[in-house]
Design an enzyme around this catalytic site. Structure first.
Site, PDB file in Angstrom:
ATOM      1  N   ARG A   1      -5.797  17.547  -0.488  1.00  0.00           N
ATOM      2  CA  ARG A   1      -6.036  16.364  -0.529  1.00  0.00           C
ATOM      3  C   ARG A   1      -6.425  15.183  -1.241  1.00  0.00           C
ATOM      4  O   ARG A   1      -6.243  13.674  -1.720  1.00  0.00           O
ATOM      5  CB  ARG A   1      -6.755  16.071   0.639  1.00  0.00           C
ATOM      6  CG  ARG A   1      -6.387  14.225   1.160  1.00  0.00           C
ATOM      7  CD  ARG A   1      -7.463  14.114   2.512  1.00  0.00           C
ATOM      8  NE  ARG A   1      -5.949  15.110   4.233  1.00  0.00           N
ATOM      9  CZ  ARG A   1      -6.645  15.381   5.304  1.00  0.00           C
ATOM     10  NH1 ARG A   1      -8.302  14.522   5.375  1.00  0.00           N
ATOM     11  NH2 ARG A   1      -6.042  16.076   5.502  1.00  0.00           N
TER      12      ARG A   1
ATOM     13  N   HIS B   1       5.818  16.360   3.896  1.00  0.00           N
ATOM     14  CA  HIS B   1       4.444  15.425   3.930  1.00  0.00           C
ATOM     15  C   HIS B   1       3.980  15.521   5.712  1.00  0.00           C
ATOM     16  O   HIS B   1       4.301  14.231   6.258  1.00  0.00           O
ATOM     17  CB  HIS B   1       3.848  14.600   3.690  1.00  0.00           C
ATOM     18  CG  HIS B   1       1.986  14.315   3.124  1.00  0.00           C
ATOM     19  ND1 HIS B   1       1.590  15.050   2.064  1.00  0.00           N
ATOM     20  CD2 HIS B   1       1.504  12.841   3.395  1.00  0.00           C
ATOM     21  CE1 HIS B   1       0.429  14.720   2.330  1.00  0.00           C
ATOM     22  NE2 HIS B   1       0.176  13.464   2.665  1.00  0.00           N
TER      23      HIS B   1
ATOM     24  N   TYR C   1      11.049  -3.623   5.349  1.00  0.00           N
ATOM     25  CA  TYR C   1      11.121  -5.294   4.060  1.00  0.00           C
ATOM     26  C   TYR C   1      11.343  -5.009   3.005  1.00  0.00           C
ATOM     27  O   TYR C   1      12.148  -5.526   1.732  1.00  0.00           O
ATOM     28  CB  TYR C   1      10.103  -5.960   4.254  1.00  0.00           C
ATOM     29  CG  TYR C   1       9.973  -6.492   5.647  1.00  0.00           C
ATOM     30  CD1 TYR C   1      11.322  -7.085   6.929  1.00  0.00           C
ATOM     31  CD2 TYR C   1       9.037  -6.681   6.063  1.00  0.00           C
ATOM     32  CE1 TYR C   1      10.715  -7.574   7.867  1.00  0.00           C
ATOM     33  CE2 TYR C   1       8.279  -6.789   7.582  1.00  0.00           C
ATOM     34  CZ  TYR C   1      10.089  -7.590   8.502  1.00  0.00           C
ATOM     35  OH  TYR C   1      10.004  -7.559   9.651  1.00  0.00           O
TER      36      TYR C   1
END
Length: 750
Positions: free
Chosen positions: A38, A84, A128
């Site tokens: 991570r 993931h 968007y």
């Protein structure tokens, strides 16, 4: 009926262990997972797992730099579903950062739509925006189809993902990285690709080169937002040698001449990771609080580029001095820390030097080269086998066609057939012949087949020689790096260095006089604690308007550059700057809005700070001492505790020392005179006893010259002098004697 068993032993599948060991093992597992999967980047490709998976998923979606865009929601959904298993918001945020040109020196994602800006605004929702890979990302992925790196199963075992990317350039240093793990963190600034590749080529030629030589090629970070590094070269060299350090980074600015002697400062580049909107807010706060009095206004005139306009309060202000103060008090200068804590070979976290990081990248590139070469050799061997079969089929085309037409199992028949001289077809050859289309038969010309075979044999010989020659491998790696340099180096668009270097200069101490225009003022403080400053030195006895129920308390002449000391009855001293006081047109502002004077405390006195002066401070309990004026200055709104008080005590006296003796009068009207040298000089404390009281406390104290006598004003306003003080002269801490005839009834010397 069966009676309950008294056996409380654990069930057969239960394992007992101490709580500390159980928690420790589980926390260690969590910590290792955080460190490796991570927070820390891999030294080879400079990526964390989430970034690697985003790029790999985009490659699987065929989002090449020359292709079309896809919705970001589709990309983040594929990453989450296939590789993931975390929140889609976190994935999209990570992908958006890869597309931000102000965050990444070489963006890895080409974004279309609102992906955030340097002001700190968030990207638009993933539905968007659209994205595709950049050429830099394609260079990181190049070789995945050629067995360049190992793959592992994804989280549910249905697909495979790369453990590391081939990485054609040192992305760890080129784009930087940051992360916080458990017990360790990393923070690596971006660098210039051209300089990094130059250092890599130098390291290939001279593997034992010194850190000084590498830093000569890589003088420092190259931030995407530009700026100027003012860190000394020795500190930069030490940071790169040890893997830990910091860089002082300043905004880039210039003076813009407006004509007729006026000018303004224009900031064109701000430090890395500083949000422009918050920087503007901070500069506006400095103007409002008058912490930098020389700054009059700030305007953001930015469009596609950064343009922050700073207006000075007067044309006489020195631009260097003004920027020096702003560097100290705002994020126009930051310290960017360096902590090159990375995963070596994807497994071991270690703080590495610059050379170790570059060496890890080069060793990875050599392994990638060897694996790709071996993969190509395997492909060549398979193709040569097929070509040999094609040549046999061409020489015996009629027999091949007859077998295919007549045999029930032509594959077995082709393999079993002796084609002359003990030559037999292998299973791959027979399979290739059977899979051949009829239209290809006309192209089975022996010359073409033999020419292709000769080319492949030459390529195989070249690759075999390469795998056996380490020097040849490094030469090939150098050639590959030079190709990357041509694509992304200083001559490519956006490849030139953006961050400059300069000397820091001295900005630590700027005198207050240099920032403020020196003007006379009259400071007025009312009984209710409202303070203001009128321009000029007004007559001290002039009539002044106050709020209803309020009246004058302190009136004194000062200048805008003066520091006004507010003496609280709680023993604390507060500092106000003359230039920061509200104007005299209105009624002023309460002192409590400017400093943190508690509600239960009042203003005991108002004095002007003069360097080198000393003050006599005393409490109502009769304790006091001498203190230097410099010890009374407070740096914060909270003030500075100088006089320690007993319960119920208050500050009674704060007078400038002018003389050799002290006169003290108590509430019992007893006067005592003693030598000033009997009082200690302290910075803070309760002090020593000035006068002894049976009841009541101290009323007033003053210093004077014994040869000039003690003076006071009588009730009629006339000045009275007592030249002979023998009757009241005694040791400190005695009771004293009744004050002389005509001494003021309020027991005050002035």
């Amino acid at each position: 009926m069966t009676e309950p068993s008294d056996d409380l032993s654990p069930a057969p599948n239960t394992v007992s262990e101490p709580l500390s060991r159980a928690i420790g093992e589980r926390y260690l597992t969590y910590a290792l997972s955080t460190i490796m999967h991570r927070a820390l980047p891999d030294a080879r490709d400079g990526l964390k797992p989430v970034h690697r998976r985003i790029l790999f998923a985009m490659r699987e979606l065929r989002l090449s730099p020359s292709g079309g865009f896809r919705k970001s929601a589709k990309i983040s959904g594929d990453v989450m579903g296939n590789y993931h298993p975390h929140g889609d918001a976190a994935i999209y945020d990570a992908m958006a950062r890869l597309a931000q040109p102000f965050a990444m020196r070489y963006p890895l994602v080409d974004g279309q739509g609102n992906f955030g800006n340097i002001d700190g605004d968030n990207p638009a929702a993933s539905r968007y925006t659209e994205a595709r890979l950049t050429a830099a990302a394609e260079a990181l992925l190049e070789g995945l189809a050629e067995n360049a790196v190992d793959f592992r199963p994804n989280y549910d075992g249905t697909l495979e993902e790369p453990i590391v990317l081939p990485a054609a350039f040192p992305n760890l240093l080129a784009n930087g990285a940051s992360g916080i793990a458990v017990g360790m963190a990393t923070n690596i600034p971006p660098h210039n690709m051209d300089e990094l590749i130059g250092a890599c080529l130098h390291l290939i030629q001279k593997p034992d080169t010194s850190d000084e030589n590498l830093v000569a090629l890589i003088p420092g970070p190259d931030f995407p937002t530009g700026g100027v590094i003012v860190e000394p070269r020795e500190s930069i060299l030490e940071a790169y040698r040890t893997g830990r350090g910091a860089f002082r980074l300043r905004a880039r600015w210039q003076v813009e001449d407006l004509g007729r002697g006026t000018w303004q400062i224009v900031v064109t580049e701000i430090p890395y990771q500083v949000q422009k909107s918050k920087l503007i807010e901070r500069l506006a706060e400095l103007i409002q609080t008058k912490k930098v009095p020389a700054l009059a206004d700030v305007r953001d005139e930015s469009a596609d580029d950064v343009r922050i306009v700073l207006e000075p309060r007067a044309r006489t202000v020195d631009p260097e001095m003004l920027m020096g103060m702003l560097f100290r008090n705002s994020d126009l200068e930051i310290r960017f820390s360096l902590n090159m804590n990375v995963l070596i070979d994807g497994r071991v976290p270690r703080v590495c030097s610059l050379r170790e990081v570059l060496r890890a990248f080069l060793d990875h590139r050599r392994e990638v080269l060897i694996r790709r070469s071996q993969h190509r050799l395997d492909k060549i061997a398979a193709r040569l086998e097929v070509l040999d079969g094609y040549i046999i089929a061409y020489l015996n085309l009629d027999r091949v066609i007859a077998i295919i037409r007549t045999e029930d199992d032509p594959k077995v028949a082709l393999i079993a057939e002796d084609w002359g001289g003990g030559v037999f077809l292998t299973e791959p050859q027979a399979e290739a012949i059977l899979n051949m289309r009829l239209r290809a038969l006309r192209r089975l010309e022996e010359m073409e087949l033999r020419a292709e075979r000769d080319r492949l044999l030459a390529e195989r010989a070249d690759l075999t020689g390469l795998l056996a020659d380490e020097a040849g491998q490094w030469k090939r790696i150098g050639d590959q790096l030079r190709e990357v340099r041509r694509a992304f180096g200083k001559d490519a668009p956006g490849g030139a260095r953006r961050t400059g270097f300069a000397e820091a200069g001295v900005v630590e101490e700027v005198p207050i006089e240099a920032m403020i225009e020196r003007e006379p003022i009259t400071v007025i403080c009312s009984r209710m604690g409202w303070v203001r400053a009128m321009k000029g030195h007004q007559p001290l006895g002039a009539e002044i308007k106050f709020k209803d129920g309020d009246g004058p308390r302190f009136v004194l002449h000062a200048e805008t550059i003066d520091r006004i000391l507010v003496v609280g009855t709680n023993g604390r001293f507060y500092t106000l700057l003359g230039a920061n006081l509200p104007g005299g047109r209105g009624m002023g502002e309460p002192v409590r809005l400017m400093v943190d004077l508690p509600n239960e405390a009042e203003i005991a006195d108002l004095v002007i700070f003069r360097p080198g002066e000393k003050f006599l401070v005393a409490s109502s309990d009769g304790d006091g001492f001498v203190v230097a004026a410099e010890e009374l200055l407070a740096q914060t709104r909270a003030g500075k505790q100088v006089l320690n008080l007993r319960d119920g005590g208050r500050t009674a006296v704060c007078r400038a020392v002018a003389g050799d003796h002290v006169a003290v009068v108590g509430e019992n009207r007893k006067l005592l005179v003693f030598a000033l040298e009997e009082l200690p000089e302290m910075a803070r404390g309760k002090g020593v006893r000035l006068q002894k009281y049976k009841d009541g406390g101290l009323s007033d104290a003053i210093t004077f010259r014994l040869t000039e006598g003690l003076m006071w004003k009588d009730p009629a306003g006339r000045t009275r002098t007592e030249p002979d003080l023998t009757e009241w002269l005694a040791k400190r801490a005695t009771a004293g004697r009744m004050a002389p005839r005509g001494f003021p009834r309020d027991n005050r010397f002035t």
